[in-house]
Scaffold this active site. Structure first.
Site, short mmCIF file in Angstrom:
data_model
loop_
_atom_site.label_atom_id
_atom_site.label_comp_id
_atom_site.label_asym_id
_atom_site.label_seq_id
_atom_site.Cartn_x
_atom_site.Cartn_y
_atom_site.Cartn_z
N GLY A 267 3.15 10.28 55.71
CA GLY A 267 2.22 11.39 55.86
C GLY A 267 2.37 12.05 57.21
N SER B 258 -17.90 35.37 80.19
CA SER B 258 -18.71 36.27 81.01
C SER B 258 -19.79 35.49 81.76
CB SER B 258 -19.38 37.32 80.12
OG SER B 258 -20.37 36.72 79.31
N GLN C 280 -5.27 -0.10 53.91
CA GLN C 280 -4.39 -0.97 54.69
C GLN C 280 -4.57 -2.45 54.39
OE1 GLN C 280 -4.39 -0.14 58.91
NE2 GLN C 280 -3.85 2.01 58.62
N ASP D 214 -12.45 6.14 69.34
CA ASP D 214 -11.94 7.08 68.35
C ASP D 214 -13.01 7.39 67.30
OD1 ASP D 214 -9.36 8.40 67.25
OD2 ASP D 214 -10.14 7.35 65.52
N HIS E 253 -3.77 3.20 64.71
CA HIS E 253 -5.23 3.17 64.83
C HIS E 253 -5.66 1.73 64.57
CE1 HIS E 253 -9.40 4.18 64.72
NE2 HIS E 253 -9.53 4.19 63.41
#
Length: 333
Positions: free
Chosen positions: A26, A252, A86, A191, A108
């Site tokens: 992926g 601004s 997983q 995360d 991760h």
């Protein structure tokens, strides 16, 4: 203490005569696999036959195999399928086929940190986590640069886990920018917190509530869309380039004064208390359990909320307005 590793701290020779296996082609998978191959590393990939990612891997010159077969052939197995798949993948395909001295790695730390995967003691377990999406990992590498990465060592069975991880990080281009030392716990918890409180959950709700406030007051939805969503990119780009101070310098004086005097009325001390509650839910594992239970239940609540989000008036008006903006290459789901 902050520790950052660069190219001189990593040696690609560590990966000589080793085979890297990438499971999942992926966003991260396609980038990491190609970068490693271009760095002279032997790479094999695994994808589900017939899927778009399988076809993509084939078009990039890879011949995808099963995860079980990849585990037998590879010395280092990088697991890049979604978090919720997983553990099953590990237990069914990796665990029965992995042998002493090999390594599993992640980008991760969710499954290791929350105990969804409990690795055998005779293998290395580490993380290289690029701090950017896969397309950026690939494009920066091709330009001769790289995306900063995180490194974490969970288990060092061979005594070489750190050297292997740094070599991998160098192979995907991360050492060109810097590889920051962390832990699985720190990477995972920060995360998830960032996603839930700021980047996804916080920003999404802020945009929606701002849009609703304007439209309920009688303003045109199209104008509300521009003010609350479309122009957000302009501000985020300024954050990205130079932080909050650069954003304030660039807008601004009227906008800056409104920022300085009104922002704290929106994100209050009560909001921060709720942030702390969310962090606690992440730290104690209750969010992880909730998410895994949702997945086991077929993601029914997830799909319901996702569908409701797609049909929010903000999204409906946005789909029409984006057709006017040929320069943004609009993506509709």
């Amino acid at each position: 203490m902050l520790k950052i590793y660069y190219e001189n701290d990593a040696d690609l020779k560590v990966l000589k005569n080793k085979t890297i296996g990438i499971i999942g082609y992926g966003s991260q998978g396609h980038a990491q696999a190609q970068n490693l191959r271009d760095s002279g590393v032997k790479v094999i990939v695994s994808e589900i036959k017939g899927t778009a990612n399988y076809k993509l891997a084939k078009s990039h010159g890879f011949d995808p195999i099963s995860a079980a077969e990849l585990t037998k052939q590879a010395d280092i197995i990088q697991i890049l399928v979604p978090d919720e798949f997983q553990a099953e993948l590990y237990n069914n395909d990796i665990k029965p086929n992995i042998s002493t001295g090999k390594a599993i790695m992640f980008s991760h730390g969710f499954n290791i940190n929350f105990g969804q995967i409990v690795p055998e003691k005779n293998i290395d377990v580490f993380m290289i986590a690029p701090k950017g999406p896969g397309h950026l990992v690939r494009s920066e590498y091709e330009k001769g640069g790289g995306v900063p990465c995180l490194i974490a060592i969970f288990q060092d069975a061979t005594g070489n886990a750190k050297d292997i991880a740094l070599a991998y990080g160098k192979g995907i281009g991360g050492a060109r920018a810097g590889i920051i030392k962390t832990t699985f716990k720190e990477e995972t918890e920060t995360d998830l917190f960032g996603e839930q409180v700021v980047l996804c959950g916080g920003v999404t709700e802020l945009v929606k509530k701002g849009f609703e406030t304007l439209t309920e007051a009688g303003y045109q939805p199209e104008i509300a869309y521009f003010e609350c969503l479309h122009e957000l990119k302009l501000i985020v780009d300024l954050f990205y380039q130079g932080g909050v101070n650069y954003m304030r310098y660039s807008v601004s004086n009227t906008a800056e004064y409104g920022d300085l005097t009104r922002g704290k009325r929106i994100v209050t001390d009560a909001t921060k208390l709720e942030m702390k509650k969310i962090l606690t839910e992440i730290q104690d594992g209750s969010f992880a359990k909730e998410w895994m239970d949702e997945c086991k239940n077929g993601k029914k609540n997830f799909k319901k909320m996702e569908e409701e989000g797609k049909n929010h008036p903000l999204e409906i008006v946005g789909r029409d307005l984006r057709k006017m903006m040929k320069w943004i290459n609009a993506k509709e789901v």
